[in-house]
Scaffold this active site. Structure first.
Site, mmCIF file in Angstrom:
data_model
loop_
_atom_site.group_PDB
_atom_site.id
_atom_site.type_symbol
_atom_site.label_atom_id
_atom_site.label_comp_id
_atom_site.label_asym_id
_atom_site.label_seq_id
_atom_site.Cartn_x
_atom_site.Cartn_y
_atom_site.Cartn_z
ATOM 1 N N LYS A 1 8.094 -7.901 13.572
ATOM 2 C CA LYS A 1 8.121 -6.018 13.529
ATOM 3 C C LYS A 1 7.270 -5.827 14.703
ATOM 4 O O LYS A 1 6.163 -6.211 14.880
ATOM 5 C CB LYS A 1 7.679 -5.897 12.213
ATOM 6 C CG LYS A 1 7.549 -4.247 11.944
ATOM 7 C CD LYS A 1 8.797 -3.463 12.293
ATOM 8 C CE LYS A 1 8.651 -2.092 12.397
ATOM 9 N NZ LYS A 1 9.818 -1.432 12.904
ATOM 10 N N ASN B 1 18.138 4.568 12.596
ATOM 11 C CA ASN B 1 16.835 4.298 12.115
ATOM 12 C C ASN B 1 15.764 5.393 12.780
ATOM 13 O O ASN B 1 15.971 5.310 14.196
ATOM 14 C CB ASN B 1 16.516 2.728 11.855
ATOM 15 C CG ASN B 1 15.698 2.226 13.111
ATOM 16 O OD1 ASN B 1 14.525 2.558 13.293
ATOM 17 N ND2 ASN B 1 16.358 1.736 13.967
ATOM 18 N N CYS C 1 11.543 2.090 22.577
ATOM 19 C CA CYS C 1 11.546 2.630 20.996
ATOM 20 C C CYS C 1 11.896 4.053 21.146
ATOM 21 O O CYS C 1 11.202 4.776 21.557
ATOM 22 C CB CYS C 1 10.314 2.324 20.450
ATOM 23 S SG CYS C 1 10.768 2.841 18.888
ATOM 24 N N LYS D 1 11.776 -5.725 26.768
ATOM 25 C CA LYS D 1 12.757 -5.028 25.956
ATOM 26 C C LYS D 1 13.428 -3.679 26.586
ATOM 27 O O LYS D 1 12.712 -2.822 26.546
ATOM 28 C CB LYS D 1 12.366 -5.014 24.635
ATOM 29 C CG LYS D 1 13.535 -4.630 23.474
ATOM 30 C CD LYS D 1 13.536 -5.149 22.136
ATOM 31 C CE LYS D 1 14.654 -4.736 21.368
ATOM 32 N NZ LYS D 1 14.489 -5.008 19.865
ATOM 33 N N ASN E 1 17.914 -2.458 23.014
ATOM 34 C CA ASN E 1 17.437 -1.617 21.822
ATOM 35 C C ASN E 1 18.454 -0.530 21.367
ATOM 36 O O ASN E 1 19.339 -0.704 22.149
ATOM 37 C CB ASN E 1 15.980 -1.013 22.406
ATOM 38 C CG ASN E 1 15.087 -0.767 21.225
ATOM 39 O OD1 ASN E 1 15.553 -0.300 20.160
ATOM 40 N ND2 ASN E 1 13.796 -0.972 21.527
ATOM 41 N N THR E 2 17.925 0.164 20.810
ATOM 42 C CA THR E 2 19.160 1.111 20.055
ATOM 43 C C THR E 2 19.453 2.187 20.924
ATOM 44 O O THR E 2 18.628 2.642 21.740
ATOM 45 C CB THR E 2 18.356 1.787 18.638
ATOM 46 O OG1 THR E 2 16.913 2.137 19.011
ATOM 47 C CG2 THR E 2 18.276 0.679 17.653
ATOM 48 N N GLY F 1 24.534 -5.414 17.937
ATOM 49 C CA GLY F 1 25.714 -5.467 17.082
ATOM 50 C C GLY F 1 26.322 -6.713 16.717
ATOM 51 O O GLY F 1 27.322 -7.034 16.296
ATOM 52 N N GLY G 1 20.261 -8.367 14.800
ATOM 53 C CA GLY G 1 19.336 -7.136 14.165
ATOM 54 C C GLY G 1 20.082 -6.797 12.872
ATOM 55 O O GLY G 1 19.829 -7.118 11.745
#
Ligand code: FAD
Ligand code: FAD
Ligand code: FMN
Ligand code: FMN
Ligand code: FES
Ligand code: FES
Lengths: 304, 241, 304, 241
Positions: free
Chosen positions: C44, C68, C130, C165, C192-193, C244, C265
């Site tokens: 994490k 999220n 992030c 990342k 990442n997202t 994904g 993930g």
């Protein structure tokens, strides 16, 4: 339930518009249902000259959508005006949106200008975000200066309102939106497809002939909502929202985010009656959510 | 084109990799060469399949397991309901032949079954040349034999003649005026180069299957044509490979 | 079937690595299955000080994934080193990847340096992407110069290989990848997202407390594959691919695109045994696709 | 936590908007306060529901239609199989009360049913205060009456007392030592402010439901805690609203 919305003074009976490239020139869908239930429609991307587009395969499936690399196949603007739009006119009584692609400023300008005399078209959507055309398309949509200049030139020669279709493949879509509004855009539409790829499990090679293509469908929906929200904060022209819309609920969310009208794309391909169903479902969903006038909810997410 | 809910009558294996799915529904108004698009749970795009047999309101397709979707299809059960787009694409032109030769490569043999039925209905018994990779892949042989004079070839000679449809056609003297072929692109290309008096049923990766997306457009001597709309059946002399 | 891959000289028994933020500090999954089936794991996201993160709601569902906005909740690096990693060590024998977030160059540097003495950690993943932390996080990942400088500073003080990342929310991810490699990155991980939003149908307001959040899950898969492919063309350091992934087939495609290892993930969240299942499925899928040595397929999509 | 495939025994309406789903499976080792997460077709995230009753290998949940997922759940049929994560979260602490008061707001009454059963198993007959919006939303009333002394309130007075659970608690003299409450956040907050000697079962939007994502962390006086792992039951005096 009042489902009417206005775009550039033009009233649509509802905000449901099939998205460019997923509805051909419309008339072929007339065999399936009465098109007059639709608020408007956006025609297949049109270029100055006829184009065959990319070699096959042009389609790859994804878990929640598809990748396409059509490459703007179309019969050229002259044929669109002389053949396709007249055919559509027979089966659809409202006005439509022309969608124009190109490789150079002069090509865009010339193609857009050809629609000046076409009464069936109430606005022209400038596709500056097609990821499937080399040396054109998306390049115009990722650099704010180039985008602004293109819109400026196009506006000089167009008698119709110009909607600029924005690419989601950028760090800051609000910046591009501001730039095209600086260039005189009357509205913006978003999102076009996200650049995506798939690979053949057996050969390891990309499935799409030209490598990558544009990803669309329900999988892009949260990104589309976020970008509509961002752009609504940045500019004051009307926004046409799209990307993964598959139900009347999705239409409502798009409008909360800031859209005045909503385009339905890939869903038409997997469910031929999708746009019709969504238009029919809309008043029922408005009732459920206690929305009387659809125009009231545009941008509601931004209320404090 | 129609969107219909069809009920599954049966879904059974013909051999290790080939299945036959029989559907029953309202209004099946189709002819040989045409195809349907089946919606599968958990897959975004529909899957296109040629009709192998049409009889009143029964529709049969024969499918080969080649990927995730067709693997999943083997789990379809009797009485399941499937959303199917029917009446897609054009048809074979039966008028072109007095002495037809039907040429099927592998799973491409499926649409030829309905074609053979239609020729029989016209009182014409076609010659049927079927090529498979090996014995294990052969299907519908007895059924085809009832409808025509059948020659089978396998790549490895494990059944029938050794060779593929094109090599057999070149070496054997077969009496025909027009051929009707469905199979891998390589086979269709070789056929068209050898003899242009035929009809080819093509495949392409499709998004819509009914003419809306331009995902399946091929180049022909008469301009771009959509495999799903102007096709899947094309004249051998018009396709630009 | 040889499923081994190497990262910075460290051999993983297979390329399956649970992704940061979707596996806690690992040990809680040990009640579900023997973690030693996993190639490694990414812990994490950890910051210098303990963080509570964002207010609730932090989660919104999407048709093919979730949004999220955890906001890097974590107990702080000291507690991670003194409590979390020792707990993990008892149930997992291989080495792991630490994941570090931050608000300033000095915070990143200090946090990364704390892992220097930790034997359990074989590499540190620098989260510069992030989207859920104001005034930090993603800002470092969208500007190549800022990213390069950060990596340079971190490298000066780190004894471990640094994996950077990358954010997918950029116009040109290859440019950022080149920049971080210029700064000395030993590897990159992506994606990442994607920034996404959802709205409450009843109120019209964003569901996530802080408005937008990070979108992940099967819906981002085609974008992730494309970016891994692009980055593989641009840099020569090892790539850890993610976004994904939900099956061993997806792992293979990621590796074709250019990934040396693959992170899983969101799938862990909806199917607690996902990483285990994928690791078990992998040799069977290799057999089906006639792949003997997994390392042979890395970047196969780029072969001519 | 366990991932299990459970078979649907029944799924029936208790009133216009509330349904009862009974599942049967292998190994249901749960107590009141705990919850399960159910996988629905075509939805990405699982849906969390408290157990309303546990009896050997039968597990009952009671759910209210509030959105797309719960709407879809009403279509679940007998004999369907559902993938369910069981044994999630902590439990109510029954030791805290000799004279328990159970306070349910709307669908929040569901987990109190299993709690009432457990108190009865200890020979304690609890007082049960249930609040609903109106008569149409009342459910399980007869069942609750068998297990305790029930007071019902509705916002519009269409059934039982007029008012909500908090107003009733304030105006009526109810004899209890510790309360156990589940319902809307507003109600729980008002309760905690009025009387801190209770246990609250909280809700939060969840991704995993088993402690992996930190999606459901709330702030408490004892630091951050996960509703799905350290909760859903918290002491009324520790929650920071
Ligand atoms: C007009 C037409 C008629 C067909 N008739 C038959 C038939 O009668 N029997 C039969 O077994 N097969 C037939 N096919 C091929 C069949 O559609 C594919 O084998 C099937 O879609 C593969 O799905 P999959 O999920 O198993 O493969 P995957 O590779 O997992 O599928 C991924 C995607 O690729 C597409 N795709 C993969 N292979 C092909 C292909 N060869 N042609 C077109 N799309 C493909 C799929 O439709 C899907 O969108 C036909 C195809 C077309 C276009
Ligand atoms: C520990 C716990 C126990 C619960 N027990 C019950 C119960 O016994 N009976 C019952 O009817 N409901 C219960 N709920 C609430 C229930 O989970 C939601 O009503 C349900 O998930 C809504 O799903 P939907 O698809 O209809 O709503 P949608 O709004 O369409 O769902 C979208 C997303 O939001 C989430 N969501 C929406 N509302 C809530 C909410 N109130 N709490 C948590 N997540 C939400 C959904 O899970 C989903 O991820 C419980 C929730 C939790 C956290
Ligand atoms: C097959 C296909 C062809 C498309 N062609 C065009 C086009 O010609 N011009 C254009 O502006 N957008 C085109 N698009 C993009 C769509 O109009 C739309 O922006 C995108 O698909 C996102 O919406 P969706 O997720 O609802 O499909 C095309 C999309 C698809 C799937
Ligand atoms: C709940 C959640 C928390 C996450 N936390 C972190 C984090 O702390 N650090 C980080 O680098 N990435 C974090 N991520 C991003 C994932 O590691 C991963 O990059 C992303 O989810 C895409 O992969 P997926 O589609 O397989 O989930 C988080 C993702 C999720 C869903
Ligand atoms: S598949 Fe869409 S036009 Fe043929
Ligand atoms: S929902 Fe994931 S930690 Fe609670």
């Amino acid at each position: 339930m009042n489902t009417k919305v206005k775009l550039f003074g033009h009233e649509l009976k509802n905000p449901i518009i099939p998205a460019s490239g997923t509805f051909g020139f419309g008339y072929e869908f007339a065999k399936l249902y009465d098109l007059n239930i639709l608020g408007s429609m956006s025609l297949k991307g049109t270029t100055l000259e006829p184009r065959y587009g990319n070699p096959l395969p042009r389609i790859a499936e994804c878990p929640a959508g598809l990748i396409n690399a059509i490459g703007l196949q179309n019969p050229g603007v002259d044929k669109v005006l002389s053949e396709e739009i007249p055919k559509l006119d027979k089966v659809y009584s409202d006005k439509v949106i022309a969608n124009v692609g190109g490789h150079s400023v002069s090509e865009y300008v010339e193609t857009v200008a050809k629609f000046n005399e076409c009464e069936k078209v109430f606005a022209v959507e400038l596709n500056i975000s097609c990821p499937n055309v080399k040396g054109g398309g998306m390049a115009f949509g990722t650099d704010p200066k180039i985008a602004e200049n293109l819109v400026k030139e196009v506006k000089k020669h167009s008698l119709k309102p110009i909607i600029v279709k924005l690419s989601p493949n950028v760090t800051d879509i609000a910046e591009i939106a501001k730039a095209v509004c600086g260039g005189g855009a009357d509205g913006v539409s978003l999102i076009n497809t996200l650049v995506g790829m798939r690979f053949d499990l057996r050969t390891g090679r990309p499935i799409i002939s030209v490598g990558s293509g544009g990803y669309s469908g329900v999988g892009v929906y949260p990104v589309a909502l976020r970008m509509v929200y961002q752009v609504y904060k940045a500019v004051s022209v009307p926004i046409i929202g799209m990307g993964g819309v598959s139900s009347a609920y999705d239409v409502i969310e798009m409008m909360y985010a800031g859209a005045t009208a909503v385009m339905v794309g890939s869903q038409n391909l997997i469910e031929p009656l999708a746009s019709k169903h969504i238009a029919e479902q809309l008043p029922r969903v408005m009732e459920e959510l206690k929305i009387n006038r659809l125009e009231d909810i545009i941008g509601r997410a931004h209320n404090e | 084109m129609k969107e219909q809910n069809l009920k599954v009558v049966s879904n059974k294996a013909l051999n290790d990799s080939t299945y036959e799915l029989v559907l029953k529904g309202g209004d099946i108004n189709m002819s040989s060469g045409q195809f349907v698009e089946i919606k599968l749970d958990n897959f975004y795009l529909r899957r296109p399949f040629s009709v192998a047999k049409i009889q009143k309101s029964f529709l049969t397709i024969v499918y080969k397991i080649v990927g995730q979707g067709t693997k999943e299809m083997t789990k379809i059960c009797e009485n399941d309901n499937l959303s199917v787009l029917t009446e897609l694409g054009n048809t074979f032109d039966l008028d072109k032949a007095k002495k037809p030769l039907l040429i099927g490569g592998g799973i491409g043999s499926a649409p030829l079954f309905q074609l053979a039925i239609e020729f029989n209905e016209r009182g014409i018994r076609p010659t049927i040349l079927l090529g498979f990779r090996n014995e294990a892949e052969v299907f519908y042989l007895e059924k085809f034999k009832k409808l025509g004079d059948v020659i089978v070839a396998t790549d490895d000679g494990s059944f029938g003649e050794m060779g593929n449809t094109v090599s057999i056609l070149k070496t054997k003297k077969i009496d025909f005026d027009c051929y009707y072929a469905c199979g891998p692109m390589m086979m269709l290309k070789a056929l068209a180069e050898y003899n242009s008096n035929g009809q080819l049923s093509l495949e392409a990766r499709m998004a819509c299957g009914f003419g809306a997306c331009m995902g399946c457009s091929i180049m022909t001597k008469n301009g771009a044509k959509r495999v799903c709309k102007e096709g899947p059946v094309f004249s051998a002399d018009e396709v630009v490979f």
